[in-house]
Motif scaffolding. Sequence first.
Motif, PDB file in Angstrom:
ATOM      1  N   VAL A 117       0.836  -1.204   0.000  1.00 56.08           N
ATOM      2  CA  VAL A 117       0.000   0.000   0.000  1.00 56.08           C
ATOM      3  C   VAL A 117       0.872   1.256   0.000  1.00 56.08           C
ATOM      4  CG1 VAL A 117      -1.773   1.261   1.235  1.00 56.08           C
ATOM      5  CG2 VAL A 117      -1.760  -1.209   1.306  1.00 56.08           C
ATOM      6  N   ALA A 118       1.862   1.307   0.901  1.00 58.58           N
ATOM      7  CA  ALA A 118       2.718   2.482   0.992  1.00 58.58           C
ATOM      8  C   ALA A 118       3.546   2.636  -0.278  1.00 58.58           C
ATOM      9  CB  ALA A 118       3.625   2.380   2.216  1.00 58.58           C
ATOM     10  N   MET A 121       1.482   4.073  -2.983  1.00 62.10           N
ATOM     11  CA  MET A 121       1.195   5.501  -2.798  1.00 62.10           C
ATOM     12  C   MET A 121       2.310   6.369  -3.380  1.00 62.10           C
ATOM     13  SD  MET A 121      -0.429   5.488   1.037  1.00 62.10           S
ATOM     14  CE  MET A 121      -0.700   7.235   1.249  1.00 62.10           C
ATOM     15  N   ARG A 124       2.274   6.171  -7.164  1.00 62.69           N
ATOM     16  CA  ARG A 124       1.166   6.928  -7.733  1.00 62.69           C
ATOM     17  C   ARG A 124       1.620   8.383  -7.945  1.00 62.69           C
ATOM     18  NH1 ARG A 124      -3.027   9.027  -4.671  1.00 62.69           N
ATOM     19  NH2 ARG A 124      -4.530   9.970  -6.067  1.00 62.69           N
ATOM     20  N   TRP A 125       2.409   8.871  -7.028  1.00 56.93           N
ATOM     21  CA  TRP A 125       2.942  10.232  -7.118  1.00 56.93           C
ATOM     22  C   TRP A 125       4.021  10.307  -8.187  1.00 56.93           C
ATOM     23  CZ3 TRP A 125       3.024  14.997  -7.528  1.00 56.93           C
ATOM     24  CH2 TRP A 125       3.959  15.878  -6.975  1.00 56.93           C
ATOM     25  N   TYR A 233      -5.410  -1.936  -6.381  1.00 52.56           N
ATOM     26  CA  TYR A 233      -6.360  -1.273  -5.489  1.00 52.56           C
ATOM     27  C   TYR A 233      -5.908   0.146  -5.153  1.00 52.56           C
ATOM     28  CZ  TYR A 233      -9.399  -0.469  -1.468  1.00 52.56           C
ATOM     29  OH  TYR A 233     -10.314   0.052  -0.600  1.00 52.56           O
ATOM     30  N   VAL A 234      -4.616   0.308  -4.867  1.00 54.07           N
ATOM     31  CA  VAL A 234      -4.128   1.615  -4.438  1.00 54.07           C
ATOM     32  C   VAL A 234      -3.723   2.497  -5.618  1.00 54.07           C
ATOM     33  CG1 VAL A 234      -2.383   2.826  -3.073  1.00 54.07           C
ATOM     34  CG2 VAL A 234      -3.336   0.673  -2.250  1.00 54.07           C
TER      35      VAL A 234
ATOM     36  N   LEU B 228      -3.948   3.749   5.611  1.00 52.57           N
ATOM     37  CA  LEU B 228      -3.258   4.468   4.532  1.00 52.57           C
ATOM     38  C   LEU B 228      -4.139   4.550   3.298  1.00 52.57           C
ATOM     39  CD1 LEU B 228       0.394   3.070   4.649  1.00 52.57           C
ATOM     40  CD2 LEU B 228      -0.316   5.408   5.121  1.00 52.57           C
ATOM     41  N   ALA B 229      -4.760   3.424   2.942  1.00 56.16           N
ATOM     42  CA  ALA B 229      -5.588   3.406   1.733  1.00 56.16           C
ATOM     43  C   ALA B 229      -6.755   4.376   1.867  1.00 56.16           C
ATOM     44  CB  ALA B 229      -6.087   1.981   1.448  1.00 56.16           C
ATOM     45  N   PHE B 231      -6.891   6.983   3.852  1.00 55.38           N
ATOM     46  CA  PHE B 231      -6.323   8.333   3.900  1.00 55.38           C
ATOM     47  C   PHE B 231      -6.086   8.843   2.483  1.00 55.38           C
ATOM     48  CE2 PHE B 231      -2.742  11.358   4.454  1.00 55.38           C
ATOM     49  CZ  PHE B 231      -3.376  12.255   5.300  1.00 55.38           C
ATOM     50  N   GLN B 232      -5.601   7.955   1.617  1.00 53.89           N
ATOM     51  CA  GLN B 232      -5.402   8.343   0.227  1.00 53.89           C
ATOM     52  C   GLN B 232      -6.733   8.675  -0.433  1.00 53.89           C
ATOM     53  OE1 GLN B 232      -2.610   6.532  -2.876  1.00 53.89           O
ATOM     54  NE2 GLN B 232      -4.569   5.651  -3.461  1.00 53.89           N
ATOM     55  N   GLY B 236      -6.700  12.641  -1.851  1.00 53.78           N
ATOM     56  CA  GLY B 236      -6.226  12.165  -3.153  1.00 53.78           C
ATOM     57  C   GLY B 236      -4.971  12.788  -3.721  1.00 53.78           C
ATOM     58  N   THR B 237      -4.869  14.125  -3.742  1.00 53.79           N
ATOM     59  CA  THR B 237      -3.694  14.734  -4.382  1.00 53.79           C
ATOM     60  C   THR B 237      -2.965  15.695  -3.444  1.00 53.79           C
ATOM     61  OG1 THR B 237      -5.143  16.389  -5.352  1.00 53.79           O
ATOM     62  CG2 THR B 237      -4.490  14.549  -6.764  1.00 53.79           C
ATOM     63  N   TRP B 239      -0.310  15.716  -1.920  1.00 57.53           N
ATOM     64  CA  TRP B 239       0.829  14.796  -1.938  1.00 57.53           C
ATOM     65  C   TRP B 239       1.711  14.890  -0.711  1.00 57.53           C
ATOM     66  CZ3 TRP B 239       0.126  10.984  -5.013  1.00 57.53           C
ATOM     67  CH2 TRP B 239      -0.585  11.167  -6.197  1.00 57.53           C
ATOM     68  N   LEU B 242       0.000  12.939   1.992  1.00 55.72           N
ATOM     69  CA  LEU B 242      -0.012  11.522   1.627  1.00 55.72           C
ATOM     70  C   LEU B 242       1.354  10.889   1.860  1.00 55.72           C
ATOM     71  CD1 LEU B 242      -2.048  11.340  -1.714  1.00 55.72           C
ATOM     72  CD2 LEU B 242      -2.711  10.526   0.535  1.00 55.72           C
ATOM     73  N   ALA B 245       2.145  10.416   5.496  1.00 51.81           N
ATOM     74  CA  ALA B 245       1.472   9.210   5.994  1.00 51.81           C
ATOM     75  C   ALA B 245       2.219   7.953   5.553  1.00 51.81           C
ATOM     76  CB  ALA B 245       0.033   9.171   5.500  1.00 51.81           C
ATOM     77  N   ALA B 246       2.637   7.935   4.274  1.00 48.83           N
ATOM     78  CA  ALA B 246       3.346   6.766   3.754  1.00 48.83           C
ATOM     79  C   ALA B 246       4.661   6.547   4.502  1.00 48.83           C
ATOM     80  CB  ALA B 246       3.598   6.919   2.249  1.00 48.83           C
TER      81      ALA B 246
END
Lengths: 293, 275
Positions: A117-118, A121, A124-125, A233-234, B228-229, B231-232, B236-237, B239, B242, B245-246
């Motif tokens: 998941v992390a 994330m 995705r960025w 999913y993420v 985390l999921a 929270f995203q 969403g953006t 960053w 996000l 958190a990651a």
Amino acid sequence: MTLRRKETLAAWLFLLPGFVGFAIFVFGAVVFSSVLSFFEWDMLTKPTFVGLRNFTKLFLADKTFHLVFRNTLWFVLGTVPTRVLLGLIFALILVRNVPGRTFFRAAIFLPVIIPTVAAAMVWRWIFNADFGLLNDFLYQIGVSNLPRWLSDPKWALVAIVILSVWKDVGFSTVMFMAGLQSIPTTVYEAAKLDGANAWKTFVHITLPLLSPTTFFVIVINVISSFQVFDQAYVLTGGGPGNATNTIVYYIYNNAFQWFRMGYAAAIAWVLFGIIFIATFVQFKYQRKWVYYE
Amino acid sequence: MRIKEKVLNWSLFCLMVIVAFIMLVPFFWMFSTSLKSLGEVFEYPPKWIPSQPRWENYARVWSVVPFGRYLLNSVIVSGSITLLHLLVASLSAFAFARLNFPGRDKLFLLYLATLMVPGQVTMIPNFILIKLLRLTDTYTGLILPNVFTAFGVFLLRQFFMTIPKDYEDAARIDGASRFYIYSRIILPLSVPALSTLAVFTFVFQWNNLLWPLVVVSKDSMKTITIGLASFQGMYGTTWNLLMAAAVMGILPSIVAFLIGQRFLIKGITLTGLKA
């Protein structure tokens, strides 16, 4: 009580805590799940028996299932060879006396242990079409037609493959390193005496002696890749459209978003069938290329 | 010859520097973004190091979602699964490896066969069961179905088989019970296998997304992965938040990795387990 019966009784006392759990959550669940696949059930109304209809629908009518099957297959074909090949190359380099090899091994292995998941994330960025690091890099080296990674159906699955290779290539690497280190040095010395060059040694000695490890790495990677879910999913939510929807994602949606329990169970069994066949075929053909001492 | 080898090793070194860069850049980028202001996040060209580190991003994440609670839940759930799995698996493995009873090998084969069944097959009935027992949104519901996997039984049985019988014969002559042999002889001799199994069960469960996603809907019961999921989903953006958190999501794994790296890698090659 005879000694034999006493031992049997003792054995069952040891087995009991595990067996009760297994009977419910594993054996029971497997039986329940296969029964469920012949029913239609939304968990609110009474289940109705539909015979093989879930399966015929799955194989013959459900276009979405065909699509998620193809997506998953492409994912497997994209990730497994890449992970195996890169893992082998990295391992071949890292078993040599390269300066800083402990550090390199750690760098390659680090993504394996973090939650997917992390990892998804950050990627995705990085894949962000307008501000992402990857497109900036591609722009710097002169690529003019920058892909819109996650919103373009053509590229989204590629993005998931890239993330997955980055995440788990370290697993193949350490497996190959262990395999390479277990090859006795005397074999290499003998080859040297016979005048074999580096390439010949690699093809005729390293690869055959490493083949049990290679086989194992491929089997494990194929099994886990068919079960891909977290990344999709993420990173993409299965989209755009259904471009990155996978079999497990489809099971998840059917069971827990749309409450089609019977249908989801049927898909899960088909997934089991696919994994079983893929593994069985590999075991069948292993004697053609896997070398056991 | 030696010079040729040195040149080769240094060119491979250069290649590995590039590889390591690619492997580590996402970590650096995650950390760097987490310390930026939102304005700086969208600056072009991208800045590697934020002009002024904004640690308050971390505090903000902590204040908008119960992050500490997610971490605590993950510790409780992964920790309990690991302890229970170790207990149950070692008891079963002891019976399979050290005791004789009718049907032993057939039963063991049955356990082994379940390793082939993907988790998605059992996930649906287990969800239904947990739901019927009204155990969704509870620790029990998060923990219990994950305790029983044949992998640990298999791994420990193989390890127990390698312990020489002489050890227990001596104890048995002294009149020791089977439970004594299990707890005082076999377990202490199996610390390497037990700790490998413990680390892998813990890491695997810590990273587990699908099962918590299925049985948890209350925010206070979320584990770190679904925390985390979701929270995203909310930010969403945004960053910088996000990524903050990651970073917090991977920090426990990285600390564990730095402490036990050698051990972890040894364990992976010993068991072929994938985290």
